[in-house]
Design a protein around this motif. Structure first.
Motif, short mmCIF file in Angstrom:
data_model
loop_
_atom_site.label_atom_id
_atom_site.label_comp_id
_atom_site.label_asym_id
_atom_site.label_seq_id
_atom_site.Cartn_x
_atom_site.Cartn_y
_atom_site.Cartn_z
N TYR A 132 -16.86 -23.93 54.31
CA TYR A 132 -17.61 -24.64 53.27
C TYR A 132 -19.10 -24.79 53.55
O TYR A 132 -19.84 -25.32 52.73
CB TYR A 132 -16.98 -26.03 53.04
N ARG A 141 -16.37 -30.79 57.39
CA ARG A 141 -15.08 -30.22 56.99
C ARG A 141 -15.14 -28.69 57.02
O ARG A 141 -15.88 -28.08 56.24
CB ARG A 141 -14.77 -30.69 55.56
N ALA A 168 -12.13 -29.13 43.48
CA ALA A 168 -11.53 -28.97 44.81
C ALA A 168 -10.04 -28.64 44.67
O ALA A 168 -9.67 -27.80 43.83
CB ALA A 168 -11.82 -30.21 45.65
N ALA A 169 -9.19 -29.29 45.44
CA ALA A 169 -7.76 -28.90 45.42
C ALA A 169 -7.10 -29.11 44.07
O ALA A 169 -6.13 -28.42 43.73
CB ALA A 169 -7.01 -29.67 46.50
N HIS A 213 -17.26 -23.69 43.00
CA HIS A 213 -16.62 -23.80 44.31
C HIS A 213 -17.58 -23.30 45.37
O HIS A 213 -18.28 -22.29 45.15
CB HIS A 213 -15.35 -22.95 44.37
N LEU A 214 -17.58 -23.98 46.50
CA LEU A 214 -18.41 -23.54 47.62
C LEU A 214 -17.92 -22.20 48.16
O LEU A 214 -18.69 -21.29 48.41
CB LEU A 214 -18.35 -24.60 48.73
N SER A 215 -16.60 -22.11 48.35
CA SER A 215 -16.01 -20.90 48.91
C SER A 215 -15.58 -19.96 47.78
O SER A 215 -15.45 -20.39 46.62
CB SER A 215 -14.79 -21.27 49.77
N HIS A 248 -6.18 -26.23 41.55
CA HIS A 248 -4.97 -25.41 41.64
C HIS A 248 -3.70 -26.17 41.28
O HIS A 248 -2.62 -25.60 41.28
CB HIS A 248 -4.84 -24.85 43.07
N ASN A 287 -16.70 -29.53 40.64
CA ASN A 287 -15.93 -28.88 41.69
C ASN A 287 -14.64 -29.68 41.80
O ASN A 287 -14.61 -30.72 42.45
CB ASN A 287 -16.69 -28.87 43.02
N ARG A 308 -4.82 -20.45 46.03
CA ARG A 308 -6.15 -20.83 45.52
C ARG A 308 -6.64 -19.90 44.41
O ARG A 308 -7.69 -20.10 43.84
CB ARG A 308 -7.18 -20.83 46.65
C1 DQA Z 1 -13.09 -25.75 46.96
C2 DQA Z 1 -11.95 -24.71 47.05
C3 DQA Z 1 -10.60 -25.36 46.90
O1 DQA Z 1 -9.57 -24.38 47.00
C4 DQA Z 1 -10.39 -26.39 47.99
O2 DQA Z 1 -9.16 -27.07 47.80
C5 DQA Z 1 -11.52 -27.35 48.12
C6 DQA Z 1 -12.89 -26.87 47.97
C7 DQA Z 1 -14.47 -25.11 47.22
O3 DQA Z 1 -15.44 -25.73 46.84
O4 DQA Z 1 -14.56 -24.04 47.83
O5 DQA Z 1 -11.33 -28.52 48.44
O6 DQA Z 1 -13.10 -26.28 45.66
#
Ligand code: DQA
Length: 145
Positions: free
Chosen positions: A22, A17, A75-76, A99-101, A79, A73, A110
């Motif tokens: 990521y 992905r 993820a989405a 978060h990875l990013s 937010h 984490n 975000r």
């Molecule tokens: C995430 C960042 C989120 O904005 C995104 O929706 C993800 C991954 C990250 O690990 O960077 O799915 O949580």
């Protein structure tokens, strides 16, 4: 000490992905590293992933009287989910958001996290390492007298 790691939606696809965002590590590689670090630091680590908000809520509820803290984490759902925020508040467990990013350096939507104000701390932008730093931080927090 027992620590639960929770991965939110779409994280099963890590490695394939958007690797430019990521990184190339798969979820399995991240999980293996977390289990190894937990062992090294004297914590039993258990791991759960779901794409479903309801399943994540059920899991947090189930962890309530069973673990000492959570590395999540979201993820989405970071937010969007008032429900996950409320679930974590109800569980009353210390948690670290990872978060990875670096979400602060990405799209505007975000930048806001429903969970971060309740977290012990947040770690973002370090790829796989964010999880390991988050686990270290949570364990240090729990060991503090
Ligand atoms: C995430 C960042 C989120 O904005 C995104 O929706 C993800 C991954 C990250 O690990 O960077 O799915 O949580």
């Amino acid at each position: 000490m027992k620590i639960a790691v929770i991965h939110g939606p779409n994280l099963r696809l890590l490695g394939r992905r958007e690797p430019e965002v990521y990184g190339s590590a798969t979820l399995e590689e991240i999980d293996d590293a977390l289990l190894e670090l937990g062992e090294e630091l004297g914590a039993a680590v258990e791991i759960f992933q779901s794409n479903s908000e309801g399943q994540l809520l059920d899991h947090v509820e189930e962890l309530m009287d069973r673990v000492d803290g959570i590395v999540i984490n979201p993820a989405a759902y970071t937010h969007t989910s008032v429900a996950l925020r409320d679930g974590l508040a109800a569980a009353g467990l210390p948690f670290v958001e990872v978060h990875l990013s670096n979400t602060s350096a990405r799209e505007r939507f975000r930048k806001h996290s429903y969970l971060a104000p309740m977290a012990v701390g947040t770690v973002q932008g370090f790829g796989k390492e964010s999880y390991l730093l988050g686990l270290r931080g949570l364990i240090a927090h729990l060991k503090r007298p």
